[in-house]
Scaffold this motif. Structure first.
Motif, short mmCIF file in Angstrom:
data_model
loop_
_atom_site.label_atom_id
_atom_site.label_comp_id
_atom_site.label_asym_id
_atom_site.label_seq_id
_atom_site.Cartn_x
_atom_site.Cartn_y
_atom_site.Cartn_z
N PRO A 1 6.00 -3.98 -11.41
CA PRO A 1 6.28 -2.82 -10.57
C PRO A 1 6.31 -1.52 -11.39
N ALA A 2 6.56 -0.42 -10.72
CA ALA A 2 6.41 0.91 -11.33
C ALA A 2 7.33 1.15 -12.50
N HIS A 3 8.52 0.51 -12.54
CA HIS A 3 9.47 0.82 -13.60
C HIS A 3 9.27 -0.01 -14.85
N ILE A 4 8.32 -0.94 -14.84
CA ILE A 4 7.99 -1.75 -16.00
C ILE A 4 6.72 -1.21 -16.64
N ALA A 5 6.70 -1.07 -17.94
CA ALA A 5 5.50 -0.60 -18.62
C ALA A 5 4.33 -1.55 -18.33
N PRO A 6 3.15 -1.02 -18.00
CA PRO A 6 2.01 -1.89 -17.69
C PRO A 6 1.69 -2.83 -18.85
N PRO A 7 1.46 -4.11 -18.56
CA PRO A 7 1.11 -5.07 -19.62
C PRO A 7 -0.34 -4.89 -20.06
N ALA A 8 -0.53 -4.64 -21.35
CA ALA A 8 -1.87 -4.37 -21.88
C ALA A 8 -2.81 -5.56 -21.66
N VAL A 9 -2.27 -6.78 -21.78
CA VAL A 9 -3.11 -7.98 -21.64
C VAL A 9 -3.77 -8.02 -20.26
N VAL A 10 -3.00 -7.72 -19.23
CA VAL A 10 -3.54 -7.79 -17.87
C VAL A 10 -4.58 -6.69 -17.65
N LEU A 11 -4.37 -5.52 -18.22
CA LEU A 11 -5.37 -4.46 -18.10
C LEU A 11 -6.68 -4.87 -18.77
N TRP A 12 -6.58 -5.54 -19.94
CA TRP A 12 -7.79 -6.05 -20.58
C TRP A 12 -8.47 -7.10 -19.71
N LEU A 13 -7.68 -7.94 -19.05
CA LEU A 13 -8.26 -8.97 -18.18
C LEU A 13 -8.97 -8.35 -16.98
N LEU A 14 -8.43 -7.25 -16.46
CA LEU A 14 -9.10 -6.54 -15.36
C LEU A 14 -10.43 -5.95 -15.83
N CYS A 15 -10.45 -5.43 -17.06
CA CYS A 15 -11.71 -4.92 -17.61
C CYS A 15 -12.71 -6.05 -17.81
N TRP A 16 -12.23 -7.22 -18.25
CA TRP A 16 -13.11 -8.38 -18.41
C TRP A 16 -13.68 -8.83 -17.06
N LEU A 17 -12.87 -8.76 -16.01
CA LEU A 17 -13.35 -9.08 -14.68
C LEU A 17 -14.42 -8.08 -14.25
N LEU A 18 -14.18 -6.78 -14.48
CA LEU A 18 -15.17 -5.77 -14.12
C LEU A 18 -16.46 -5.99 -14.91
N PHE A 19 -16.34 -6.34 -16.16
CA PHE A 19 -17.53 -6.62 -16.97
C PHE A 19 -18.36 -7.72 -16.33
N ARG A 20 -17.71 -8.82 -15.93
CA ARG A 20 -18.46 -9.93 -15.34
C ARG A 20 -19.11 -9.54 -14.02
N VAL A 21 -18.41 -8.72 -13.23
CA VAL A 21 -18.99 -8.27 -11.96
C VAL A 21 -20.26 -7.47 -12.20
N GLU A 22 -20.18 -6.49 -13.10
CA GLU A 22 -21.31 -5.59 -13.32
C GLU A 22 -22.42 -6.25 -14.15
N LEU B 1 0.82 -1.21 0.00
CA LEU B 1 0.00 0.00 0.00
C LEU B 1 0.85 1.26 0.00
N VAL B 2 1.97 1.23 0.70
CA VAL B 2 2.83 2.42 0.76
C VAL B 2 3.88 2.41 -0.34
N GLY B 3 3.80 1.46 -1.28
CA GLY B 3 4.64 1.49 -2.46
C GLY B 3 5.89 0.65 -2.41
N ALA B 4 6.09 -0.17 -1.38
CA ALA B 4 7.32 -0.95 -1.27
C ALA B 4 7.45 -1.97 -2.41
N ALA B 5 6.33 -2.50 -2.88
CA ALA B 5 6.38 -3.50 -3.95
C ALA B 5 6.83 -2.91 -5.28
N ASP B 6 6.87 -1.58 -5.39
CA ASP B 6 7.35 -0.92 -6.61
C ASP B 6 8.85 -0.69 -6.59
N LEU B 7 9.48 -0.94 -5.45
CA LEU B 7 10.91 -0.66 -5.31
C LEU B 7 11.77 -1.88 -5.54
#
Length: 473
Positions: free
Chosen positions: A143-164, A89-95
Motif C-alpha cells: 500500500p501507499a505507506h510502504i516503500a515500493p519493493p524494488a524486486v517487484v518493480l523489476w519483475l514488472l519490467c521483465w513482464l513488459l519486456f516479454r510482452v513487447e 481504483l479510488v484508493g481504498a486498498a492504500d488505506l
C-alpha cells in the motif's frame, strides 16, 4: 534489519500509476464477466461451465467453481471483483495495513483466475494471462505507506519486456509482410474489431504504413532492452512503449491489452517523470521482514519459471500467448505473427416462412456497411471476437456455434442482449443461415458517394438454412 536496499522510494509514483491502472483493467474485466457470462458460460449458455467442470479436474483448471457452481455463484464472484477493483481504483486498498493490502489484491487475482480457468474458448486470449500475471505481481507491491519493493518493480519490467519483445520476435519471424514493411497495408482493415479511426489509418499513404512498421520493430525489438537501463533511459523507454501502445489503441479495439501494456510501462518511470502528475507520497516505511522474505521468494520463483518463456522466445518454433502453468504466471506473449490480406465476415440471417431474410447486427463486428466501426476497448465483446475467427479457422465454432444458432431460433433474450440488432423483437425466426462476405474499407470517393464505411461482396453460403429440427431440438 537493513532492508532498505529492497525499497525503491523514488518509484512511489510509478507504483501509484501501476496499481490504479491495473485496478481499472480488473474493473473492466470483471464487468465484462458479470454482464456476458450467462449466454456464453452459464448453465444454459453456449459452452456451459457445469459441463466443463464435469470433464476437467481441478488440477488442470484451478478454480473456486470446482467447489460449487451456479449462475448465482458466478455472478457473485464477478460482482465481488467489480466492487473490489472499483474500491482499489479510488484508493481504498492504500488505506489498509500491509497484510490487508496483500489479501485484497490476492482476492482479486484468485477471483479472476477462477473465471479464466473455466472460461474455455471465450477466455483464450493473451490479455487474460497478462492481467493475471500483472495482477499476481500487484499482490506484492504494498500500500501507499510502504516503500515500493524494488524486486517487484523489476519483475514488472521483465513482464513488459516479454510482452513487447515476444510480440516483436513473432512478427519478424512470422509473416513476410512484417519484413517487407507491408503489414499495415492490410492490418488496419483486417484486424479483429476495427475502431472509428481504423479506416483513416488504413487510407494513409503506403510510405506512412512502412514508417508504422519500422516504428513497431524499433519499439518492440530494440526499446525493450532499454527498460532495464538507468534513469532517464528506462523512463524514456517506458514513454516510447506508452506512445506506441496509445497509437495501437487509437487504430483498433484490443480489449484491455493496450491498457495493460501502458500500465506496465509506468513501472519504468521514476519520480523525475511522474512526480509532477501524481500525488505527493506520504511518509514511507521500510517493508517488514516477513514481507521482504515473501517478495524475495516471489522474485526467485519468477526467475525459475522464466526458463519456459525464454526458451520459447529463443527457439525457432516460437508460439504466441502461451501459459506454461495453470496459474498463468510467467507467460509468453505475442500478437499478429500472421496478417490476413483479405477480410471475410460471417453474417447471420433469419426469416419467418417465405419472408425475406433479415440480418442480425453485432455490437462491433462489421455488418451494416453504413455503420462506422465503434470504439469498444478496453471493454471486450467476446462473441464479436469469436465471430471474427470463424472464417479463419473452419473448426473454430464447433463448440459454440450450434448453441448460438439454437439461441437465435428460440429468441433467447440473454444471447440477443449480446447483439446490437435483433430483426425479430419479441419473437423468433423459423430458420437461420450464415453467409460469407468479403469486406473492405471504402475509398474516400466511395464514402463521399454512398456514405458507407465498408464495401462488401457475398462470397458463398457459410451455413445453409437451419431449423430447430436440424439442430436436434
Amino acid at each position: 534489519m537493513g532492508l532498505e536496499w529492497l525499497s525503491a522510494p523514488d518509484y512511489w509514483s510509478a507504483r501509484f500509476a501501476v496499481q490504479h491502472l491495473l485496478a481499472l483493467a480488473y474493473l473492466t474485466a470483471f464487468l465484462v464477466a458479470a454482464l456476458q457470462f450467462r449466454p456464453l458460460l452459464g448453465e444454459r449458455g453456449m459452452t456451459p461451465v457445469p459441463r466443463f467442470l464435469a470433464r476437467v479436474p481441478a488440477r488442470r483448471s484451478p478454480s473456486l467453481f470446482h467447489l460449487h457452481y451456479s449462475d448465482r455463484t458466478f455472478s457473485a464472484v464477478a460482482w465481488t471483483g467489480v466492487v473490489g477493483s472499483g474500491l482499489a481504483l479510488v484508493g481504498a486498498a492504500d488505506l489498509v495495513p500491509l497484510w490487508a493490502s496483500v489479501l485484497w489484491w490476492l482476492l482479486l487475482w484468485v477471483l479472476y483466475l477462477s473465471i479464466v480457468n473455466v472460461g474455455q474458448i471465450w477466455y483464450a486470449f493473451g490479455w487474460e494471462s497478462l492481467l493475471l500475471e500483472a495482477g499476481f505481481l500487484a499482490v506484492f507491491l504494498g500500500p501507499a505507506h510502504i516503500a515500493p519493493p524494488a524486486v517487484v518493480l523489476w519483475l514488472l519490467c521483465w513482464l513488459l519486456f516479454r510482452v513487447e519483445f515476444g510480440a516483436g520476435l513473432i512478427k519478424i519471424r512470422g509473416d513476410s509482410c512484417w519484413r517487407d514493411l507491408t503489414a499495415l497495408h492490410h492490418h488496419h482493415e483486417t484486424q479483429p474489431l476495427p475502431g472509428p479511426l481504423s479506416r483513416w489509418f488504413h487510407l494513409l499513404p503506403g510510405r506512412a504504413h512502412q514508417v508504422e512498421v519500422l516504428a513497431n520493430h524499433f519499439s518492440q525489438l530494440l526499446v525493450p532492452f532499454a527498460l532495464f537501463g538507468p534513469q532517464p533511459v528506462a523512463g524514456v523507454a517506458g514513454l516510447v512503449v506508452l506512445i506506441t501502445q496509445g497509437w495501437l489503441a487509437l487504430s483498433g479495439n484490443f480489449a484491455w491489452l493496450n491498457l495493460l501494456t501502458i500500465t506496465l510501462s509506468f513501472a519504468t518511470m521514476g519520480s523525475w517523470l511522474l512526480g509532477p502528475v501524481t500525488p505527493s507520497p506520504p511518509p514511507l516505511q521500510d517493508p517488514p521482514a516477513w514481507f521482504a522474505i515473501l517478495v524475495l521468494a516471489v522474485g526467485l520463483a519468477v526467475v525459475v519459471l522464466s526458463y519456459w518463456p525464454v526458451r520459447n522466445m529463443l527457439g525457432r518454433g516460437q508460439v504466441m500467448n502461451r501459459s506454461f502453468n495453470r496459474l498463468h504466471l510467467v507467460n509468453t506473449y505475442g500478437a499478429f505473427g500472421s496478417v490476413s490480406r483479405t477480410r471475410y465476415e460471417v453474417v447471420l440471417e433469419g426469416r419467418r416462412g417465405d419472408e425475406p431474410w433479415q440480418e442480425y447486427g453485432f455490437r462491433a463486428k462489421p455488418g451494416d456497411p453504413h455503420r462506422r466501426p465503434p470504439q469498444i476497448a478496453p471493454y471486450h465483446l467476446r462473441l464479436d471476437w469469436a465471430m471474427w475467427f470463424l472464417p479463419l479457422a473452419p473448426g473454430y465454432g464447433r463448440t459454440w456455434l450450434p448453441g448460438l444458432l439454437r439461441a437465435l431460433l428460440r429468441g433467447d433474450r440473454q444471447v440477443l442482449r449480446l447483439l446490437r440488432h435483433d430483426p425479430f423483437p419479441g419473437s423468433a425466426p423459423d430458420e437461420v443461415r450464415a453467409l460469407l462476405y468479403r469486406y473492405r474499407f471504402t475509398t474516400r470517393a466511395e464514402h463521399r458517394a454512398t456514405g458507407s464505411f465498408w464495401a462488401r461482396d457475398e462470397v458463398t453460403e457459410y451455413l445453409p438454412p437451419t431449423t430447430p429440427h436440424d439442430l436436434g431440438d
